[in-house]
Motif scaffolding. Structure first.
Motif, PDB file in Angstrom:
ATOM      1  N   SER A  70      -2.867   2.266   0.984  1.00 46.49           N
ATOM      2  CA  SER A  70      -2.826   1.843   2.374  1.00 46.49           C
ATOM      3  C   SER A  70      -3.264   0.380   2.486  1.00 46.49           C
ATOM      4  O   SER A  70      -4.269  -0.032   1.898  1.00 46.49           O
ATOM      5  CB  SER A  70      -3.743   2.716   3.215  1.00 46.49           C
ATOM      6  OG  SER A  70      -3.811   2.234   4.533  1.00 46.49           O
ATOM      7  N   ALA A  71      -2.520  -0.389   3.275  1.00 43.39           N
ATOM      8  CA  ALA A  71      -2.843  -1.800   3.464  1.00 43.39           C
ATOM      9  C   ALA A  71      -4.185  -1.972   4.166  1.00 43.39           C
ATOM     10  O   ALA A  71      -4.879  -2.965   3.959  1.00 43.39           O
ATOM     11  CB  ALA A  71      -1.741  -2.486   4.262  1.00 43.39           C
ATOM     12  N   VAL A  72      -4.566  -0.995   4.973  1.00 42.81           N
ATOM     13  CA  VAL A  72      -5.845  -1.064   5.691  1.00 42.81           C
ATOM     14  C   VAL A  72      -7.012  -1.069   4.716  1.00 42.81           C
ATOM     15  O   VAL A  72      -8.001  -1.777   4.924  1.00 42.81           O
ATOM     16  CB  VAL A  72      -5.966   0.115   6.674  1.00 42.81           C
ATOM     17  CG1 VAL A  72      -7.324   0.143   7.332  1.00 42.81           C
ATOM     18  CG2 VAL A  72      -4.857   0.065   7.711  1.00 42.81           C
ATOM     19  N   TYR A  73      -6.908  -0.319   3.645  1.00 44.29           N
ATOM     20  CA  TYR A  73      -7.985  -0.274   2.662  1.00 44.29           C
ATOM     21  C   TYR A  73      -8.003  -1.520   1.769  1.00 44.29           C
ATOM     22  O   TYR A  73      -9.044  -1.886   1.228  1.00 44.29           O
ATOM     23  CB  TYR A  73      -7.861   0.972   1.786  1.00 44.29           C
ATOM     24  CG  TYR A  73      -8.046   2.252   2.569  1.00 44.29           C
ATOM     25  CD1 TYR A  73      -9.207   2.482   3.280  1.00 44.29           C
ATOM     26  CD2 TYR A  73      -7.042   3.215   2.606  1.00 44.29           C
ATOM     27  CE1 TYR A  73      -9.375   3.638   4.014  1.00 44.29           C
ATOM     28  CE2 TYR A  73      -7.206   4.375   3.325  1.00 44.29           C
ATOM     29  CZ  TYR A  73      -8.381   4.588   4.036  1.00 44.29           C
ATOM     30  OH  TYR A  73      -8.542   5.717   4.763  1.00 44.29           O
ATOM     31  N   LEU A  74      -6.867  -2.142   1.612  1.00 39.20           N
ATOM     32  CA  LEU A  74      -6.789  -3.327   0.756  1.00 39.20           C
ATOM     33  C   LEU A  74      -7.178  -4.618   1.468  1.00 39.20           C
ATOM     34  O   LEU A  74      -7.558  -5.592   0.809  1.00 39.20           O
ATOM     35  CB  LEU A  74      -5.381  -3.472   0.190  1.00 39.20           C
ATOM     36  CG  LEU A  74      -4.934  -2.388  -0.784  1.00 39.20           C
ATOM     37  CD1 LEU A  74      -3.489  -2.617  -1.182  1.00 39.20           C
ATOM     38  CD2 LEU A  74      -5.823  -2.367  -1.999  1.00 39.20           C
ATOM     39  N   ALA A  75      -7.089  -4.656   2.779  1.00 36.87           N
ATOM     40  CA  ALA A  75      -7.347  -5.885   3.537  1.00 36.87           C
ATOM     41  C   ALA A  75      -8.729  -6.474   3.261  1.00 36.87           C
ATOM     42  O   ALA A  75      -8.838  -7.682   3.015  1.00 36.87           O
ATOM     43  CB  ALA A  75      -7.137  -5.651   5.024  1.00 36.87           C
ATOM     44  N   ILE A  88       1.060  -5.755  -1.480  1.00 41.36           N
ATOM     45  CA  ILE A  88       0.368  -5.100  -2.592  1.00 41.36           C
ATOM     46  C   ILE A  88       0.343  -3.591  -2.385  1.00 41.36           C
ATOM     47  O   ILE A  88       0.543  -2.818  -3.322  1.00 41.36           O
ATOM     48  CB  ILE A  88      -1.050  -5.675  -2.760  1.00 41.36           C
ATOM     49  CG1 ILE A  88      -0.970  -7.132  -3.221  1.00 41.36           C
ATOM     50  CG2 ILE A  88      -1.868  -4.836  -3.742  1.00 41.36           C
ATOM     51  CD1 ILE A  88      -2.305  -7.840  -3.274  1.00 41.36           C
ATOM     52  N   ALA A  89       0.107  -3.173  -1.145  1.00 40.42           N
ATOM     53  CA  ALA A  89       0.049  -1.739  -0.849  1.00 40.42           C
ATOM     54  C   ALA A  89       1.377  -1.062  -1.152  1.00 40.42           C
ATOM     55  O   ALA A  89       1.402   0.060  -1.677  1.00 40.42           O
ATOM     56  CB  ALA A  89      -0.332  -1.530   0.611  1.00 40.42           C
ATOM     57  N   ALA A  90       2.466  -1.721  -0.837  1.00 41.52           N
ATOM     58  CA  ALA A  90       3.780  -1.136  -1.098  1.00 41.52           C
ATOM     59  C   ALA A  90       4.036  -0.990  -2.592  1.00 41.52           C
ATOM     60  O   ALA A  90       4.668  -0.017  -3.026  1.00 41.52           O
ATOM     61  CB  ALA A  90       4.866  -2.001  -0.472  1.00 41.52           C
ATOM     62  N   SER A  91       3.531  -1.926  -3.376  1.00 44.27           N
ATOM     63  CA  SER A  91       3.805  -1.853  -4.810  1.00 44.27           C
ATOM     64  C   SER A  91       2.897  -0.880  -5.546  1.00 44.27           C
ATOM     65  O   SER A  91       3.292  -0.336  -6.574  1.00 44.27           O
ATOM     66  CB  SER A  91       3.705  -3.244  -5.440  1.00 44.27           C
ATOM     67  OG  SER A  91       2.379  -3.704  -5.380  1.00 44.27           O
ATOM     68  N   ILE A  92       1.675  -0.650  -5.040  1.00 43.78           N
ATOM     69  CA  ILE A  92       0.778   0.271  -5.743  1.00 43.78           C
ATOM     70  C   ILE A  92       0.631   1.619  -5.043  1.00 43.78           C
ATOM     71  O   ILE A  92      -0.030   2.507  -5.563  1.00 43.78           O
ATOM     72  CB  ILE A  92      -0.618  -0.347  -5.973  1.00 43.78           C
ATOM     73  CG1 ILE A  92      -1.349  -0.594  -4.655  1.00 43.78           C
ATOM     74  CG2 ILE A  92      -0.518  -1.602  -6.784  1.00 43.78           C
ATOM     75  CD1 ILE A  92      -2.795  -1.012  -4.842  1.00 43.78           C
ATOM     76  N   GLY A  93       1.232   1.755  -3.862  1.00 43.98           N
ATOM     77  CA  GLY A  93       1.204   3.034  -3.164  1.00 43.98           C
ATOM     78  C   GLY A  93      -0.109   3.326  -2.459  1.00 43.98           C
ATOM     79  O   GLY A  93      -0.502   4.477  -2.348  1.00 43.98           O
TER      80      GLY A  93
END
Length: 58
Positions: free
Chosen positions: A23-28, A16-21
């Protein structure tokens, strides 16, 4: 958390982070809460369906 849970959350967060630009850390944490709510809703629906079936058979 179990190792598989960590792997799934990390993978989904990274995708998801790659598609919306973002950080994966904030999305986890958001992904974890989403999975927890989906599993809780699913469990409640499952129990409700089978409790209705059991009542109808009696």
């Amino acid at each position: 958390m179990k190792p598989l849970h960590t792997t799934v959350v990390s993978g989904v967060s990274a995708a998801i982070a790659a598609s919306i630009g973002a950080s994966a850390v904030y999305l986890a944490p958001i992904i974890v809460m989403l999975f927890m709510s989906m599993s809780s809703i699913g469990k409640n629906v499952w129990c409700e369906v089978y409790s209705d079936d059991n009542k109808a058979e009696m």
